[in-house]
Design an enzyme around this catalytic site. Sequence first.
Site, PDB file in Angstrom:
ATOM      1  N   HIS A 127     -18.352  -4.558  11.576  1.00  0.00           N
ATOM      2  CA  HIS A 127     -18.086  -5.282  10.335  1.00  0.00           C
ATOM      3  C   HIS A 127     -18.380  -6.772  10.545  1.00  0.00           C
ATOM      4  O   HIS A 127     -17.945  -7.343  11.545  1.00  0.00           O
ATOM      5  CB  HIS A 127     -16.628  -5.068   9.913  1.00  0.00           C
ATOM      6  CG  HIS A 127     -16.329  -5.688   8.595  1.00  0.00           C
ATOM      7  ND1 HIS A 127     -16.730  -5.122   7.409  1.00  0.00           N
ATOM      8  CD2 HIS A 127     -15.705  -6.848   8.263  1.00  0.00           C
ATOM      9  CE1 HIS A 127     -16.358  -5.900   6.408  1.00  0.00           C
ATOM     10  NE2 HIS A 127     -15.728  -6.947   6.907  1.00  0.00           N
TER      11      HIS A 127
ATOM     12  N   ASN B  36     -17.119   1.427  13.814  1.00  0.00           N
ATOM     13  CA  ASN B  36     -17.823   0.686  12.758  1.00  0.00           C
ATOM     14  C   ASN B  36     -18.028  -0.751  13.208  1.00  0.00           C
ATOM     15  O   ASN B  36     -17.244  -1.285  13.984  1.00  0.00           O
ATOM     16  CB  ASN B  36     -16.990   0.701  11.471  1.00  0.00           C
ATOM     17  CG  ASN B  36     -17.725   0.022  10.319  1.00  0.00           C
ATOM     18  OD1 ASN B  36     -18.951   0.160  10.175  1.00  0.00           O
ATOM     19  ND2 ASN B  36     -17.001  -0.711   9.487  1.00  0.00           N
TER      20      ASN B  36
HETATM   21  C1  GRF Z   1     -24.415  -5.618   9.456  1.00  0.00           C
HETATM   22  O1  GRF Z   1     -24.119  -6.959   9.186  1.00  0.00           O
HETATM   23  C2  GRF Z   1     -23.149  -4.824   9.661  1.00  0.00           C
HETATM   24  O2  GRF Z   1     -22.138  -5.561  10.275  1.00  0.00           O
HETATM   25  C3  GRF Z   1     -22.751  -4.484   8.256  1.00  0.00           C
HETATM   26  O3  GRF Z   1     -23.965  -4.223   7.595  1.00  0.00           O
HETATM   27  C4  GRF Z   1     -25.030  -4.923   8.240  1.00  0.00           C
HETATM   28  C5  GRF Z   1     -26.037  -3.898   8.631  1.00  0.00           C
HETATM   29  O4  GRF Z   1     -27.212  -4.450   9.139  1.00  0.00           O
HETATM   30  N1  GRF Z   1     -21.796  -3.413   8.251  1.00  0.00           N
HETATM   31  P1  GRF Z   1     -28.349  -3.515   9.765  1.00  0.00           P
HETATM   32  O5  GRF Z   1     -28.653  -2.431   8.719  1.00  0.00           O
HETATM   33  O6  GRF Z   1     -27.815  -2.928  11.027  1.00  0.00           O
HETATM   34  O7  GRF Z   1     -29.517  -4.420   9.987  1.00  0.00           O
END
Ligand code: GRF
Length: 194
Positions: free
Chosen positions: A114, A112
Amino acid sequence: MVKFHGLNKIQTAVFISGAGSNLKNLIKFSLKKRSPIEIKLVISDNSKAKGLVYPKKYKIDYKIYNFKKKYTAENNIIKVLKKKKIKLICLAGFMKILTKRFIQKFNGKILNIHPSLLPDYKGLNTHYRAIKNKEKFSGCTIHYVNAKLDSGKIILQKKVRIKKNDSPKTLAKKILKQEHILYPKAILIVSANL
Ligand code: GRF
């Protein structure tokens, strides 16, 4: 340098819920010779996820599951992951919490991303909370997924400075840029053990 060819690349699925900028970035990475992964499947819990344009554009199979019935959705996902021989799952802005049972089935194979320096700021609204607490730094973390939210073993982190005039929006933008560098790096690290 090791080169990975179509046949021996790690069959990978990416789970998304929203904009999909990390998905787009991972697809581009997967197409490079030095990439150990091939993205075979995109899964979304949200039929309106903007990121679904990318599997369409790059002709990657994608499936949408309604997580109102989480158990059924996960059972169906497990079936398709097995059918496609998926060996790595990358969560990229996937907003649903997977069950313990699902995670155990793919133990050590789910990553994941984050947008904070874990273990700080688990959960939602990380940028807003970091700015409110007058933190000097935030950043992003790639970690293995375990049964506890945003708590699995950390693979890589990148620090990003929070400036006085940063808003959650400007900070999110700066961090997202780093996320796009970090996720492929983490995949290169974990791929050695898959
Ligand atoms: C990212 O900031 C990720 O870290 C978080 O959700 C956001 C997703 O962005 N979990 P994207 O959909 O990849 O543009």
